[in-house]
Write an enzyme that holds these catalytic residues in place. Sequence first.
Site, PDB file in Angstrom:
ATOM      1  N   LYS A   1       2.734  -6.956  -5.670  1.00  0.00           N
ATOM      2  CA  LYS A   1       3.238  -5.823  -6.450  1.00  0.00           C
ATOM      3  C   LYS A   1       2.932  -5.942  -7.940  1.00  0.00           C
ATOM      4  O   LYS A   1       2.775  -4.947  -8.638  1.00  0.00           O
ATOM      5  CB  LYS A   1       4.752  -5.675  -6.244  1.00  0.00           C
ATOM      6  CG  LYS A   1       5.154  -5.252  -4.834  1.00  0.00           C
ATOM      7  CD  LYS A   1       4.749  -3.820  -4.545  1.00  0.00           C
ATOM      8  CE  LYS A   1       5.269  -3.329  -3.205  1.00  0.00           C
ATOM      9  NZ  LYS A   1       4.707  -2.010  -2.848  1.00  0.00           N
TER      10      LYS A   1
ATOM     11  N   GLU B   1      11.175   2.628  -8.327  1.00  0.00           N
ATOM     12  CA  GLU B   1      11.946   2.554  -7.100  1.00  0.00           C
ATOM     13  C   GLU B   1      11.626   1.212  -6.461  1.00  0.00           C
ATOM     14  O   GLU B   1      10.571   0.634  -6.716  1.00  0.00           O
ATOM     15  CB  GLU B   1      11.554   3.695  -6.148  1.00  0.00           C
ATOM     16  CG  GLU B   1      10.303   3.440  -5.291  1.00  0.00           C
ATOM     17  CD  GLU B   1       9.014   3.271  -6.087  1.00  0.00           C
ATOM     18  OE1 GLU B   1       8.960   3.774  -7.220  1.00  0.00           O
ATOM     19  OE2 GLU B   1       8.077   2.614  -5.586  1.00  0.00           O
TER      20      GLU B   1
ATOM     21  N   SER C   1       0.910 -10.852   1.687  1.00  0.00           N
ATOM     22  CA  SER C   1       1.220 -10.039   0.505  1.00  0.00           C
ATOM     23  C   SER C   1       2.365 -10.579  -0.337  1.00  0.00           C
ATOM     24  O   SER C   1       2.458 -10.267  -1.514  1.00  0.00           O
ATOM     25  CB  SER C   1       1.519  -8.600   0.934  1.00  0.00           C
ATOM     26  OG  SER C   1       2.553  -8.590   1.895  1.00  0.00           O
TER      27      SER C   1
END
Lengths: 400, 266
Positions: free
Chosen positions: A92, A114, A382
């Site tokens: 991210k 969010e 990830s």
Amino acid sequence: MGKYDFPDAQGHFGQFGGIYMAETLIPAVDELRRQYLHFRDDPDFKAEFAYELKHYVGRPSPVYHAKRLSEHFGGAQIYLKREDLNHTGAHKINNAIGQALLAKRMGKKRVIAETGAGMHGVATATVAARFGMECVVYMGAEDVQRQAPNVFRMKLLGATVVPVESGSKTLKDACNEAIRDWVTNCESTFYIFGTAAGPHPYPMMVRDFQCVIGNEAKVQMPEMIGRQPDVIIACVGGGSNAIGMFYPYIEEENVQLIGVEAGGHGLATGQHAAPLTANAKVGVLHGNKVYLMQDENGQIIETHSISAGLDYPGVGPEHCLLKDIHRAQYVAINDDEAIDGFDALCRFEGIIPALESSHALAHAIKIAPTMGKDKAILVNLSGRGDKDMNTVARIKGITL
Amino acid sequence: MSRIKAVFEQLKQQQRKALIPFITAGDPNPQQTVPMMHALVQGGANMIELGVPFSDPMADGPTIQRASERALKHKIGLRDVLSMVAEFRKTNTNTPVVLMGYGNPVEAMGWAQFAQRCAEVGVDGVLTVDFPPEESSEAFEHLAQYNIDPIFLLAPTSAPERVDAVVAAARGFIYYVSLRGVTGAANLDLADVADKVAAIRGKTLLPVGVGFGVRDAATAKAVASIADAVVVGSRMVQEVENSNEQNVAANLAKLTQELRAAIDSN
């Protein structure tokens, strides 16, 4: 396959994507598109992004050969793209850095986000601290409960975390609330959107920032094994880590691309978050047209996944297109299979994966035995699993 | 002539302004919606905006979101809303009804079927807040086939070229959102609204309605002095929220009367 060139100027990936927003936000989205198109080719912007990725995030992330895991399950060799080793523990941050740099150039002093699992919230809080911006993170009240360590991390980083009590109290409701904030404050505020979905230019922009994953892998795999992998696997909620990995490989037709959605309690139960695998109808939510889990009245239905980061009824528009043109294949992994994938990586490799990434791992260990030992599977790992300790303990009936 | 056009022409002759209250279909329960619509007309409404409940009303504030949630508890869908309009039309053939909501319930039904049903039951206009003109060409075709007016929003943030594009696509009337933010948000800046409404009027002959932020008789009166129509949403829904099943229709009629009187006192 011919030249792949998406999205079009209006943000359409075939029939998907677009800009489905209330008029109040159209000017903000237009401005964002103009600024992004300008800066993405700007040498200073590119240099600063590359610098931050190298020195702050710690890129390139390595590719790791999971030998014991591969040996245990037999068949294809499994390689891991270690996005879990990034600063803040997940992919991210790549996107959050990119958007924060854009926000800085656009003169925005306040960023909002969010978050589902909390990784995007942590990444946003991190870059806000790094660049000296005010930060507000919207998070479904249920996710605030199940991801308490990440809530604390965001607060330590100086962010305000707003629990969202409406609807299903998960990621989609956090999105709704962040959009409401943006409508009200769009002149002062940059919305750092976490996944490759939403109104144009977000799906394109998030993809572009996440493409560093696939671009690195494309160099690293030949260095390790002398060629590209046969199969690439990534988990798909909104689909940002997957598109970042897949996109640079789209025209490499010999590489099979597999996106793994959250099968929850099983597709047959209806309690899942797998719109692509379950053949959900096309619909419109959060600014774009995508495959969307909905009832016969077009109301968005509540999804279920053990992993908060995959617990979303839609999926990014580019994945919808890749499904339709058969360039990528989408499958679902149930909660219990994901836990098996989680356990396997812990035990055989000493790596604790995020529950999101565990879905991709679970599919890898499912198909590896069906492939020859000379085949290579690259899994996008990830994120790391520290944030999921409470969830995993609860599932195993352990009180921490 | 469409009902919307007829109402605005008639009001213009009378030198009066339109009052357009909003309620959410199915809130507080499906049986009350049609009586509530009639009560609004009795109170002096010239047109009704009927909200189609949606699970994710991103452009709405908490008041209208709660109305959607109450309606969805009764499983109210677009088909039910259309049936309510059909029921309303049995005894009212001249008050225009505009459906307001989000695009996905319509997408789920299909625009062709939706437009046909709108015409059958007597819906006059459709406002899907998350479908800007650029994404609405399929919708236009189907709505136009049945003479249903596509209604569009303009906002304080809309640039001049954007206003051009929206007025070119719009029919019926233009809905000017008087403030930045979601429905039911803070106080509006009347001078700014007056400037923006004048700018829109310079570009279209369509009537301009103003909504988002009209919270009492005084704001309704002030807005009526600068616009062709006053849209009252959250304040109406609040009244529904504060009423019980016995008095909700009467309370709505009374509130509408107050707003009507204020608007007409200009």
